[in-house]
Design a protein around this motif. Structure first.
Motif, mmCIF file in Angstrom:
data_model
loop_
_atom_site.group_PDB
_atom_site.id
_atom_site.type_symbol
_atom_site.label_atom_id
_atom_site.label_comp_id
_atom_site.label_asym_id
_atom_site.label_seq_id
_atom_site.Cartn_x
_atom_site.Cartn_y
_atom_site.Cartn_z
ATOM 1 N N GLU A 1 0.844 -1.197 0.000
ATOM 2 C CA GLU A 1 0.000 0.000 0.000
ATOM 3 C C GLU A 1 0.882 1.251 0.000
ATOM 4 O OE1 GLU A 1 -2.651 -0.152 3.260
ATOM 5 O OE2 GLU A 1 -3.683 -1.979 2.603
ATOM 6 N N TRP A 2 0.677 2.098 -1.001
ATOM 7 C CA TRP A 2 1.460 3.315 -1.154
ATOM 8 C C TRP A 2 0.603 4.528 -0.823
ATOM 9 C CZ3 TRP A 2 6.599 2.855 -2.135
ATOM 10 C CH2 TRP A 2 7.038 1.637 -2.639
ATOM 11 N N GLN A 3 1.257 5.522 -0.224
ATOM 12 C CA GLN A 3 0.592 6.770 0.117
ATOM 13 C C GLN A 3 1.283 7.903 -0.618
ATOM 14 O OE1 GLN A 3 0.891 7.826 4.228
ATOM 15 N NE2 GLN A 3 -0.281 9.728 4.013
ATOM 16 N N ARG A 4 0.537 8.755 -1.272
ATOM 17 C CA ARG A 4 1.116 9.865 -2.033
ATOM 18 C C ARG A 4 1.211 11.108 -1.149
ATOM 19 N NH1 ARG A 4 0.178 10.318 -8.290
ATOM 20 N NH2 ARG A 4 1.387 8.416 -7.918
ATOM 21 N N ILE A 5 2.414 11.662 -1.075
ATOM 22 C CA ILE A 5 2.652 12.866 -0.286
ATOM 23 C C ILE A 5 3.363 13.895 -1.155
ATOM 24 C CG2 ILE A 5 2.809 11.549 1.865
ATOM 25 C CD1 ILE A 5 5.848 11.995 1.758
ATOM 26 N N ASP B 1 5.565 8.738 -3.722
ATOM 27 C CA ASP B 1 4.790 7.615 -3.193
ATOM 28 C C ASP B 1 5.623 6.956 -2.101
ATOM 29 O OD1 ASP B 1 2.685 8.016 -4.896
ATOM 30 O OD2 ASP B 1 3.428 6.650 -6.434
ATOM 31 N N THR C 1 5.752 4.273 1.493
ATOM 32 C CA THR C 1 5.190 3.278 2.396
ATOM 33 C C THR C 1 6.159 3.132 3.557
ATOM 34 O OG1 THR C 1 4.328 1.021 2.597
ATOM 35 C CG2 THR C 1 6.281 1.324 1.225
#
Length: 460
Positions: A274-278, A293, A295
């Protein structure tokens, strides 16, 4: 009386009053004669446009014909003053001015001062980080320095600046063998420097930031509870889960680690990751935002011989695919991924400081060969970078404009503006120090005109 024959000038008197005010916090660390010599050398190091030799400092301050010139050389190679006490005082001033609250972020990195000569005992042959690449190896002869810099916003610069506070000489292995002592690795010197800085700031939270050279277990294990280490992390690093809880039927010694965790390079290829975009601001010194991206997770960083250290790892991927994936680690598991990345990218300013000290303060142009003089001169020039940055805060206020040519649109101050402003104040106060009281009739002494002429003639 001509300036070169003034006995007060030979004692080191006659420097601008503002320089005395700027350096007054360090006065108690020097004897009276050493203090006068320090004022002259600091003034000369700031005003000299070329090499930062003792001769150049004496010439630019109007002391080209003094008879006690050897005393200024002896200030570096013989006088009794402690550079560590100066570093501690400089650190307290910078922290009080720029970081009055919150964590103190300190970057650490090494640099090679290119020097040649058989009498320079501590020099070695190292990989030149500037001229080398992944496929091309270039050697350089010189001295290896490890510098610790406070990474903090500076009001006039409107960005993060790296301000050197402690610089340590790391002698070559050949030098240590000749001396008959155990050779210390770069990480050994880093551990000593980290512990020293923690002792100087006992009541503050410190975040140490370094590149992959400082990703070692011994350095992380030596950190006190108030300090955090943030570095790069290998994609194939071995991380472990916490050990299982013991119960009354558990046999043997307590386990230090649990099952192995998946490698970070495996997570890159795993579709279930699961990747989170910041959005990271000021990406590597640029005034632009960077979309990433990420994690993250926690694990035990363990190696036989050192206690396991809980860390937070952050895996970063460029959505555009232009950059290779990177991994970072923090010994403080409570920090978020965005904060870890923000702290790490501050270290880019360390390279900027190294470049600016070479361009504006003459690092690598000094010519000392005495061991004590070498250990004092380069750290002093790096510390002078911090002092000029500090002094410029009083000069580059509202209404001041960056110095630029008509065809060059410059909107932000740089270090060249800072040292230019400091030089201007020193020249103004020194030129008009003995002028008549009437400001409408300024009179510049011939000796000072000669000094300014020499500054132009010997600029190279």
């Amino acid at each position: 009386m001509s300036e070169q024959h003034d006995p007060n000038r030979e004692r080191g008197d006659g420097v601008p009053q503002i320089l005395l005010q700027w350096l007054s916090p360090f006065r108690f660390l020097f004897t009276a004669p050493s203090w006068q010599h320090l004022l002259v050398l600091v003034m000369g190091a700031i005003l000299s446009p070329g090499k930062r030799t003792v001769t150049a400092c004496l010439r630019i301050t109007g002391r080209a014909e003094v008879t006690n010139f050897a005393a200024y050389h002896q200030f570096l190679n013989r006088a009794r003053w402690n550079p560590r006490l100066l570093s501690a005082r400089l650190l307290s001033i910078i922290v009080e001015r720029f970081v009055p609250e919150g964590p103190v972020v300190i970057g650490m990195d090494d640099t090679i001062e290119r020097r040649w000569g058989q009498r320079i005992a501590a020099r070695g042959i190292y990989r030149d980080p500037v001229r080398s690449s992944h496929g091309h190896f270039v050697k350089a002869s010189g001295l290896r320095w490890l510098s610790f810099m406070v990474l903090s916003p500076v009001p006039w610069a409107k960005c993060i600046k790296a301000l050197p506070v402690l610089t340590i000489l790391c002698p070559s292995e050949r030098h240590d063998q000749k001396k008959g002592r155990r050779h210390k690795l770069l990480t050994d010197w880093a551990r000593q420097g980290v512990l020293q800085l923690c002792r100087w700031l006992p009541d503050r939270e410190i975040v140490f930031v370094g590149d992959s050279s400082f990703t070692v277990h011994t350095l992380a294990a030596a950190l006190p509870d108030t300090a955090t280490l943030i570095t790069r992390l290998r994609l194939d690093a071995s991380l472990f889960a916490p050990p299982d809880q013991r119960h009354e039927h558990t046999l043997g010694r307590p386990a230090q680690k649990g099952r192995p965790l998946p490698k970070l390079k495996t997570l890159l290829k795993d579709a279930k990751t699961e990747w989170q975009r910041i959005v990271a601001s000021s990406w590597y010194g640029k005034q632009t935002d960077k979309t990433l991206d990420v994690t993250s997770g926690t694990g035990l960083w363990y190696r036989r011989g050192t206690p396991p250290r809980p860390i937070r790892w952050v895996l970063v991927k460029d959505p555009s695919g232009r950059r290779e994936p990177q991994a970072f680690m923090s010994t403080n598991v409570n920090l978020g991924p965005a904060q870890i990345i923000a702290y790490f990218v501050r270290r880019w300013q360390i390279e900027v400081t190294f470049a600016e000290t070479r361009a504006h303060l003459g690092v690598e142009t000094q010519r000392q060969w005495n061991d004590k003089a070498i250990m004092r001169t380069t750290p002093s020039l790096l510390a002078l970078y911090s002092l000029v940055t500090l002094w410029a805060c009083d000069l580059l206020g509202r209404g001041a404009l960056p110095y630029a040519a008509a065809w060059y649109k410059k909107t932000e101050f740089t270090f060249s503006d800072a040292i230019g402003a400091v030089r201007m104040v020193l020249w103004d106060q020194d030129i008009y120090r003995q002028c008549p009281p009437d400001p409408d009739i300024p009179e510049i002494q011939p000796s000072r005109i000669k000094r300014m002429t020499q500054a132009l003639c010997f600029a190279a």
